[in-house]
Write an enzyme that holds these catalytic residues in place. Structure first.
Site, PDB file in Angstrom:
ATOM      1  N   CYS A  65      -7.970  -1.373   4.067  1.00  0.00           N
ATOM      2  CA  CYS A  65      -8.645  -2.375   4.900  1.00  0.00           C
ATOM      3  C   CYS A  65      -9.620  -1.678   5.832  1.00  0.00           C
ATOM      4  O   CYS A  65      -9.247  -0.763   6.563  1.00  0.00           O
ATOM      5  CB  CYS A  65      -7.616  -3.158   5.702  1.00  0.00           C
ATOM      6  N   ASN A  97      -3.681   0.774  -2.459  1.00  0.00           N
ATOM      7  CA  ASN A  97      -2.599  -0.088  -2.941  1.00  0.00           C
ATOM      8  C   ASN A  97      -1.680   0.687  -3.881  1.00  0.00           C
ATOM      9  O   ASN A  97      -2.039   1.757  -4.387  1.00  0.00           O
ATOM     10  CB  ASN A  97      -3.193  -1.263  -3.737  1.00  0.00           C
ATOM     11  N   HIS A 126       0.857  -1.193   0.000  1.00  0.00           N
ATOM     12  CA  HIS A 126       0.000   0.000   0.000  1.00  0.00           C
ATOM     13  C   HIS A 126       0.889   1.237   0.000  1.00  0.00           C
ATOM     14  O   HIS A 126       2.031   1.195   0.465  1.00  0.00           O
ATOM     15  CB  HIS A 126      -0.926  -0.004   1.228  1.00  0.00           C
TER      16      HIS A 126
HETATM   17  N1  COA Z   1     -19.530 -15.940   4.447  1.00  0.00           N
HETATM   18  C1  COA Z   1     -20.853 -15.806   4.747  1.00  0.00           C
HETATM   19  N2  COA Z   1     -21.348 -15.944   5.990  1.00  0.00           N
HETATM   20  C2  COA Z   1     -20.475 -16.241   6.969  1.00  0.00           C
HETATM   21  C3  COA Z   1     -19.102 -16.394   6.719  1.00  0.00           C
HETATM   22  C4  COA Z   1     -18.636 -16.240   5.407  1.00  0.00           C
HETATM   23  N3  COA Z   1     -17.339 -16.347   5.099  1.00  0.00           N
HETATM   24  N4  COA Z   1     -18.487 -16.661   7.883  1.00  0.00           N
HETATM   25  C5  COA Z   1     -19.429 -16.678   8.837  1.00  0.00           C
HETATM   26  N5  COA Z   1     -20.634 -16.421   8.286  1.00  0.00           N
HETATM   27  C6  COA Z   1     -21.916 -16.304   8.973  1.00  0.00           C
HETATM   28  C7  COA Z   1     -22.159 -17.481   9.908  1.00  0.00           C
HETATM   29  O1  COA Z   1     -22.770 -18.537   9.239  1.00  0.00           O
HETATM   30  C8  COA Z   1     -23.039 -16.850  10.949  1.00  0.00           C
HETATM   31  O2  COA Z   1     -24.348 -16.718  10.420  1.00  0.00           O
HETATM   32  P1  COA Z   1     -25.646 -16.763  11.360  1.00  0.00           P
HETATM   33  O3  COA Z   1     -25.547 -15.555  12.247  1.00  0.00           O
HETATM   34  O4  COA Z   1     -26.769 -16.675  10.381  1.00  0.00           O
HETATM   35  O5  COA Z   1     -25.553 -18.036  12.103  1.00  0.00           O
HETATM   36  C9  COA Z   1     -22.485 -15.453  11.083  1.00  0.00           C
HETATM   37  O6  COA Z   1     -21.855 -15.177   9.817  1.00  0.00           O
HETATM   38  C10 COA Z   1     -21.468 -15.308  12.196  1.00  0.00           C
HETATM   39  O7  COA Z   1     -20.460 -16.308  12.066  1.00  0.00           O
HETATM   40  P2  COA Z   1     -19.118 -16.280  12.937  1.00  0.00           P
HETATM   41  O8  COA Z   1     -18.297 -17.453  12.580  1.00  0.00           O
HETATM   42  O9  COA Z   1     -19.472 -16.103  14.400  1.00  0.00           O
HETATM   43  O10 COA Z   1     -18.399 -15.001  12.375  1.00  0.00           O
HETATM   44  P3  COA Z   1     -17.939 -13.709  13.150  1.00  0.00           P
HETATM   45  O11 COA Z   1     -19.088 -12.829  13.391  1.00  0.00           O
HETATM   46  O12 COA Z   1     -17.064 -14.096  14.287  1.00  0.00           O
HETATM   47  O13 COA Z   1     -17.024 -12.988  12.005  1.00  0.00           O
HETATM   48  C11 COA Z   1     -15.572 -13.272  10.122  1.00  0.00           C
HETATM   49  C12 COA Z   1     -15.842 -13.628  11.569  1.00  0.00           C
HETATM   50  C13 COA Z   1     -14.218 -13.853   9.781  1.00  0.00           C
HETATM   51  C14 COA Z   1     -16.643 -13.918   9.252  1.00  0.00           C
HETATM   52  C15 COA Z   1     -15.604 -11.725   9.931  1.00  0.00           C
HETATM   53  O14 COA Z   1     -14.835 -11.126  10.931  1.00  0.00           O
HETATM   54  C16 COA Z   1     -15.087 -11.313   8.566  1.00  0.00           C
HETATM   55  O15 COA Z   1     -15.756 -11.505   7.567  1.00  0.00           O
HETATM   56  N6  COA Z   1     -13.871 -10.741   8.472  1.00  0.00           N
HETATM   57  C17 COA Z   1     -13.245 -10.376   7.222  1.00  0.00           C
HETATM   58  C18 COA Z   1     -13.106  -8.904   7.135  1.00  0.00           C
HETATM   59  C19 COA Z   1     -12.467  -8.473   5.834  1.00  0.00           C
HETATM   60  O16 COA Z   1     -12.958  -8.718   4.764  1.00  0.00           O
HETATM   61  N7  COA Z   1     -11.338  -7.748   5.959  1.00  0.00           N
HETATM   62  C20 COA Z   1     -10.661  -7.165   4.843  1.00  0.00           C
HETATM   63  C21 COA Z   1      -9.796  -8.084   4.082  1.00  0.00           C
HETATM   64  S1  COA Z   1      -8.277  -8.524   4.888  1.00  0.00           S
HETATM   65 ZN    ZN Z   2      -4.451  -4.530   0.950  1.00  0.00          ZN
END
Ligand code: COA
Ligand code: ZN
Length: 311
Positions: A245, A254, A214
């Site tokens: 992010c 980036n 970045h």
């Molecule tokens: N795609 C779709 N749904 C998802 C999913 C996915 N990859 N992962 C989890 N879920 C759903 C679960 O099924 C659950 O659904 P429900 O409430 O209907 O039961 C809900 O989301 C919560 O699941 P959980 O495992 O407890 O997730 P969380 O709330 O702890 O969040 C992440 C964890 C990883 C899913 C979330 O923090 C995330 O998406 N982070 C990525 C952020 C990102 O894109 N950053 C930039 C790029 S580096």
């Molecule tokens: Zn990046």
């Protein structure tokens, strides 16, 4: 297919470039962006994230966008994945490569994926197992991406040991490639050399490494050159310098793909990318994204004649 270029560039604007915007880019515009990137000869496109729409609403249409991206068989199509559920969705969508993220910084990892680094490493192992359970020939590539490898806007300095720990875990769990990400843009050319060398010592010379940079503080292209000097030949970049992010405050875009391509070609390193066609992405972006998010020296200066005489 034509000879492999000297430097492999993965275009990340459709994913990293859009994830931090507070406007929803229409599905057709995302698809048109991917079409133009592919038409320019880019060999790898990070086309979206399999994350819950409530976490990143921009990717609520990721299934449609991926299906469209996968019609371009000249490019490897990848997706960011934060957990096993995301990997299952990516596998079902038929992507070529998964980018699985773990941060070297514990604080950023918690903010980004709501897990400890150890829990996230467990998640990576489970994704590896899910891929290995598939028939040979249907096993997609798995990249381990180490966020905040060169510093963290939440924690500050990130130690070499913290980066190497995640790199080792990725290597032991048989990542096909490891990406070192300067998520917030704090790297310097010297630090790039140090961290790349340390990770190489940790995982061995056979592991393919890539850099994701970045340009927060203006050292982006200098860092890319440091990467080249350290032997890196695979880089992520985003057209018009989009990116950032949502869970790393202060991160800017980036490195600009157009500027990177120009610099590399001028250095005699082929990219396989048609710069004129790549520049056409600006028109699509300008229609949907406020100008303050769009950058790029070549867009301001125009493509100098020197490139054409060098080619
Ligand atoms: N795609 C779709 N749904 C998802 C999913 C996915 N990859 N992962 C989890 N879920 C759903 C679960 O099924 C659950 O659904 P429900 O409430 O209907 O039961 C809900 O989301 C919560 O699941 P959980 O495992 O407890 O997730 P969380 O709330 O702890 O969040 C992440 C964890 C990883 C899913 C979330 O923090 C995330 O998406 N982070 C990525 C952020 C990102 O894109 N950053 C930039 C790029 S580096
Ligand atoms: Zn990046």
């Amino acid at each position: 297919m034509a000879r492999a270029p000297d430097v492999h560039i993965c275009e990340v604007a459709p994913r990293d470039g859009l994830q931090n915007l507070d406007i929803f880019v229409p599905t057709e515009a995302k698809c048109a962006l991917i079409d133009t990137i592919a038409a320019a000869g880019v060999r790898e496109i990070d086309a979206g994230s399999f994350v819950p729409p409530k976490v990143v609403p921009q990717f609520a249409d990721v299934d449609t966008v991926m299906a469209h991206a996968l019609t371009h068989r000249s490019a490897t199509i990848g997706a960011l994945v934060p957990n096993v559920k995301g990997a299952e969705r990516a596998i079902a969508a038929g992507v070529d490569v998964i980018y699985f993220v773990i941060s070297a910084s514990e604080t950023h990892n918690q903010a980004n994926v709501r897990r400890t680094v150890d829990e996230q490493i467990e998640g990576f192992r489970a994704v590896r197992a899910a891929i290995d359970a598939r028939p040979v020939g249907q096993r997609l590539q798995l990249m381990g991406a180490i966020s905040t490898s060169f510093g963290c806007s939440l924690e500050g300095e990130v130690s070499e040991a913290a980066v190497c720990r995640v790199a080792r875990a990725f290597a032991e769990a048989r990542a096909d490639e490891i990406g070192l990400a300067d998520t917030v843009g704090y790297a310097t050319p010297k630090l790039i050399g140090q961290i790349v060398a340390a990770v190489r010592r940790e995982v061995g010379p056979q592991m393919t490494l890539r850099l994701h940079l970045h340009d927060t503080l203006g050292a982006g292209l200098a860092n890319a050159v440091a990467g080249l000097e350290a032997g890196i030949r695979r880089f992520d970049a985003a057209v018009s310098g989009l990116g950032g992010c949502p869970f790393a405050p202060g991160a800017r875009g980036n490195i600009v793909t157009e500027d990177l391509v120009f610099m590399l070609e001028r250095m005699g390193l082929s990219t396989g990318i048609d710069l004129d066609r790549l520049m056409q992405t600006r028109e699509i972006l300008a229609r949907h994204i406020p100008a303050k998010h769009l950058s790029g020296h070549l867009h301001e200066a125009g493509i100098p004649k020197v490139l054409r005489s060098a080619a």
